[in-house]
Design a protein around this motif. Structure first.
Motif, PDB file in Angstrom:
ATOM      1  N   LYS A 179      40.578  34.232  50.495  1.00 27.40           N
ATOM      2  CA  LYS A 179      39.858  34.519  51.737  1.00 27.40           C
ATOM      3  C   LYS A 179      38.536  35.220  51.427  1.00 27.40           C
ATOM      4  CE  LYS A 179      44.212  35.032  54.273  1.00 27.40           C
ATOM      5  NZ  LYS A 179      45.053  35.937  55.086  1.00 27.40           N
ATOM      6  N   ASP A 180      37.657  35.230  52.415  1.00 33.04           N
ATOM      7  CA  ASP A 180      36.364  35.923  52.332  1.00 33.04           C
ATOM      8  C   ASP A 180      35.581  35.477  51.107  1.00 33.04           C
ATOM      9  OD1 ASP A 180      37.089  37.402  54.605  1.00 33.04           O
ATOM     10  OD2 ASP A 180      38.164  38.850  53.367  1.00 33.04           O
ATOM     11  N   LEU A 181      35.481  34.154  50.931  1.00 30.77           N
ATOM     12  CA  LEU A 181      34.760  33.606  49.788  1.00 30.77           C
ATOM     13  C   LEU A 181      33.351  33.186  50.191  1.00 30.77           C
ATOM     14  CD1 LEU A 181      37.541  31.349  48.227  1.00 30.77           C
ATOM     15  CD2 LEU A 181      36.710  33.516  47.332  1.00 30.77           C
ATOM     16  N   PRO A 182      32.419  33.152  49.220  1.00 33.31           N
ATOM     17  CA  PRO A 182      31.078  32.632  49.536  1.00 33.31           C
ATOM     18  C   PRO A 182      31.155  31.147  49.877  1.00 33.31           C
ATOM     19  CG  PRO A 182      31.331  33.047  47.180  1.00 33.31           C
ATOM     20  CD  PRO A 182      32.529  33.646  47.853  1.00 33.31           C
ATOM     21  N   ALA A 183      30.115  30.636  50.486  1.00 31.20           N
ATOM     22  CA  ALA A 183      30.122  29.260  50.989  1.00 31.20           C
ATOM     23  C   ALA A 183      30.405  28.243  49.892  1.00 31.20           C
ATOM     24  CB  ALA A 183      28.786  28.958  51.661  1.00 31.20           C
ATOM     25  N   ASP A 184      29.882  28.477  48.680  1.00 34.23           N
ATOM     26  CA  ASP A 184      30.065  27.491  47.606  1.00 34.23           C
ATOM     27  C   ASP A 184      31.465  27.525  47.009  1.00 34.23           C
ATOM     28  OD1 ASP A 184      29.661  30.010  46.514  1.00 34.23           O
ATOM     29  OD2 ASP A 184      28.798  29.217  44.661  1.00 34.23           O
ATOM     30  N   ARG A 185      32.289  28.478  47.459  1.00 37.80           N
ATOM     31  CA  ARG A 185      33.665  28.578  46.925  1.00 37.80           C
ATOM     32  C   ARG A 185      34.700  28.373  48.018  1.00 37.80           C
ATOM     33  NH1 ARG A 185      35.434  28.071  42.214  1.00 37.80           N
ATOM     34  NH2 ARG A 185      36.879  29.829  42.276  1.00 37.80           N
ATOM     35  N   LYS A 186      34.298  27.871  49.178  1.00 33.18           N
ATOM     36  CA  LYS A 186      35.240  27.650  50.263  1.00 33.18           C
ATOM     37  C   LYS A 186      36.351  26.697  49.821  1.00 33.18           C
ATOM     38  CE  LYS A 186      33.531  30.155  53.600  1.00 33.18           C
ATOM     39  NZ  LYS A 186      34.281  31.306  54.142  1.00 33.18           N
ATOM     40  N   GLY A 187      37.585  27.045  50.179  1.00 32.20           N
ATOM     41  CA  GLY A 187      38.724  26.210  49.815  1.00 32.20           C
ATOM     42  C   GLY A 187      39.326  26.535  48.461  1.00 32.20           C
ATOM     43  N   ALA A 188      38.715  27.473  47.735  1.00 32.46           N
ATOM     44  CA  ALA A 188      39.256  27.844  46.426  1.00 32.46           C
ATOM     45  C   ALA A 188      40.582  28.581  46.591  1.00 32.46           C
ATOM     46  CB  ALA A 188      38.258  28.724  45.675  1.00 32.46           C
ATOM     47  N   LYS A 189      41.398  28.505  45.560  1.00 31.24           N
ATOM     48  CA  LYS A 189      42.713  29.150  45.600  1.00 31.24           C
ATOM     49  C   LYS A 189      42.901  30.028  44.364  1.00 31.24           C
ATOM     50  CE  LYS A 189      44.933  25.292  48.058  1.00 31.24           C
ATOM     51  NZ  LYS A 189      45.375  26.022  49.263  1.00 31.24           N
ATOM     52  N   ALA A 190      43.586  31.143  44.561  1.00 30.66           N
ATOM     53  CA  ALA A 190      43.987  31.971  43.425  1.00 30.66           C
ATOM     54  C   ALA A 190      45.176  31.300  42.742  1.00 30.66           C
ATOM     55  CB  ALA A 190      44.370  33.366  43.901  1.00 30.66           C
ATOM     56  N   ARG A 191      45.249  31.400  41.425  1.00 33.30           N
ATOM     57  CA  ARG A 191      46.303  30.746  40.655  1.00 33.30           C
ATOM     58  C   ARG A 191      47.141  31.786  39.917  1.00 33.30           C
ATOM     59  NH1 ARG A 191      43.708  25.199  38.063  1.00 33.30           N
ATOM     60  NH2 ARG A 191      43.060  24.292  40.058  1.00 33.30           N
ATOM     61  N   ILE A 192      48.442  31.572  39.931  1.00 38.01           N
ATOM     62  CA  ILE A 192      49.368  32.511  39.300  1.00 38.01           C
ATOM     63  C   ILE A 192      50.381  31.717  38.487  1.00 38.01           C
ATOM     64  CG2 ILE A 192      51.145  34.278  39.676  1.00 38.01           C
ATOM     65  CD1 ILE A 192      49.770  34.826  42.396  1.00 38.01           C
ATOM     66  N   VAL A 193      50.678  32.183  37.280  1.00 37.89           N
ATOM     67  CA  VAL A 193      51.772  31.636  36.470  1.00 37.89           C
ATOM     68  C   VAL A 193      52.688  32.794  36.098  1.00 37.89           C
ATOM     69  CG1 VAL A 193      52.436  30.429  34.360  1.00 37.89           C
ATOM     70  CG2 VAL A 193      50.336  29.788  35.541  1.00 37.89           C
ATOM     71  N   LEU A 194      53.951  32.645  36.386  1.00 43.59           N
ATOM     72  CA  LEU A 194      54.935  33.686  36.069  1.00 43.59           C
ATOM     73  C   LEU A 194      55.927  33.131  35.051  1.00 43.59           C
ATOM     74  CD1 LEU A 194      56.241  36.461  36.579  1.00 43.59           C
ATOM     75  CD2 LEU A 194      57.536  35.403  38.436  1.00 43.59           C
ATOM     76  N   VAL A 195      56.032  33.805  33.915  1.00 40.08           N
ATOM     77  CA  VAL A 195      56.977  33.410  32.861  1.00 40.08           C
ATOM     78  C   VAL A 195      57.916  34.585  32.612  1.00 40.08           C
ATOM     79  CG1 VAL A 195      57.229  32.565  30.493  1.00 40.08           C
ATOM     80  CG2 VAL A 195      55.203  31.941  31.817  1.00 40.08           C
ATOM     81  N   GLY A 196      59.203  34.300  32.504  1.00 41.98           N
ATOM     82  CA  GLY A 196      60.187  35.370  32.320  1.00 41.98           C
ATOM     83  C   GLY A 196      60.254  35.901  30.915  1.00 41.98           C
ATOM     84  N   ASP A 197      59.174  35.736  30.146  1.00 37.03           N
ATOM     85  CA  ASP A 197      59.161  36.178  28.754  1.00 37.03           C
ATOM     86  C   ASP A 197      57.712  36.242  28.289  1.00 37.03           C
ATOM     87  OD1 ASP A 197      60.157  36.594  25.986  1.00 37.03           O
ATOM     88  OD2 ASP A 197      59.306  34.613  25.668  1.00 37.03           O
ATOM     89  N   SER A 198      57.398  37.212  27.457  1.00 36.48           N
ATOM     90  CA  SER A 198      56.053  37.281  26.879  1.00 36.48           C
ATOM     91  C   SER A 198      56.066  37.005  25.382  1.00 36.48           C
ATOM     92  CB  SER A 198      55.432  38.659  27.140  1.00 36.48           C
ATOM     93  OG  SER A 198      56.231  39.679  26.542  1.00 36.48           O
ATOM     94  N   ASP A 199      57.220  37.117  24.745  1.00 35.85           N
ATOM     95  CA  ASP A 199      57.289  36.941  23.292  1.00 35.85           C
ATOM     96  C   ASP A 199      56.978  35.522  22.851  1.00 35.85           C
ATOM     97  OD1 ASP A 199      57.999  39.582  22.784  1.00 35.85           O
ATOM     98  OD2 ASP A 199      60.110  39.202  23.099  1.00 35.85           O
TER      99      ASP A 199
END
Length: 201
Positions: A103-123
């Motif tokens: 939300k509240d993005l500049p005009a050239d970034r309208k429709g952009a989405k935040a991306r998240i990846v969740l993994v149950g391990d870091s090793d």
């Protein structure tokens, strides 16, 4: 904690505390992905059936059907684990992805989405494991997708490099005894028998 007793893990030399994943859901990160990935001492993650408004989420990678989510800490500490009633059985989600409407993005970034990846391990991305099978590609593909650089997602050619071999204590003893003790001893015995036969003639 995910415990996996599948034959795939045993063939790869991984213990039950290292789930070996070969089941990937359709997603740019796992496009054309055919390698196994190793997730040492991992935990489960979950995806809500009805995520909040503006959120899209899906499973990315799952363990085998011969795995379960061990919740008994005493069993984990003693190393004597078994599936108990009420514990979640496999396949278990070990990695998931989500996009969130920004939300509240500049005009050239309208429709952009935040991306998240969740993994149950870091090793899996640590120095000790990153070069095992598909771990490196899975990690780099994840970073490329998060950075919105899908053109960098690929299955990269494997470099020639050493990789650790995981052996149980019994397997380690066999690996030592056969080449170091049994083979030389059998050759010595064969030599003694051959000399004794010649002298007998």
């Amino acid at each position: 904690m995910i415990i996996d007793i599948s034959p795939t893990g045993r063939r790869a030399g991984a213990g039950p505390e290292i789930p070996v994943v070969t089941d990937y859901l359709a997603h740019p990160i796992t496009r054309d992905f055919r390698f196994a990935t190793f997730f040492p001492v991992a935990r489960t993650v979950s995806v809500k059936e009805k995520p909040p408004e503006g959120v899209s989420a899906q499973q990315l990678a799952r363990t085998s059907s011969e795995s379960w989510a061990e919740t008994n800490q005493d069993q984990i500490r003693t190393g004597q684990v078994k599936p108990d009633p009420g514990e979640q059985r496999g396949p278990l989600t070990i990695a998931a992805v989500a996009t969130v409407d920004a939300k509240d993005l500049p005009a050239d970034r309208k429709g952009a989405k935040a991306r998240i990846v969740l993994v149950g391990d870091s090793d899996f991305a640590a120095n000790e494991f990153v070069n095992l099978s598909g771990n490196r590609d899975f990690f780099l593909n994840t970073l490329s997708w998060l950075a919105e650089e899908e053109n960098l997602i690929a299955v990269r050619p494997k470099e020639s490099r050493s990789a650790p071999v995981f052996l149980t204590a019994a397997q380690g003893q066999v690996a030592f005894l056969v080449p170091v003790v049994l083979i030389p001893l059998s050759m010595m015995i064969a030599g003694v028998v051959a000399v004794a036969r010649r002298r007998g003639r």
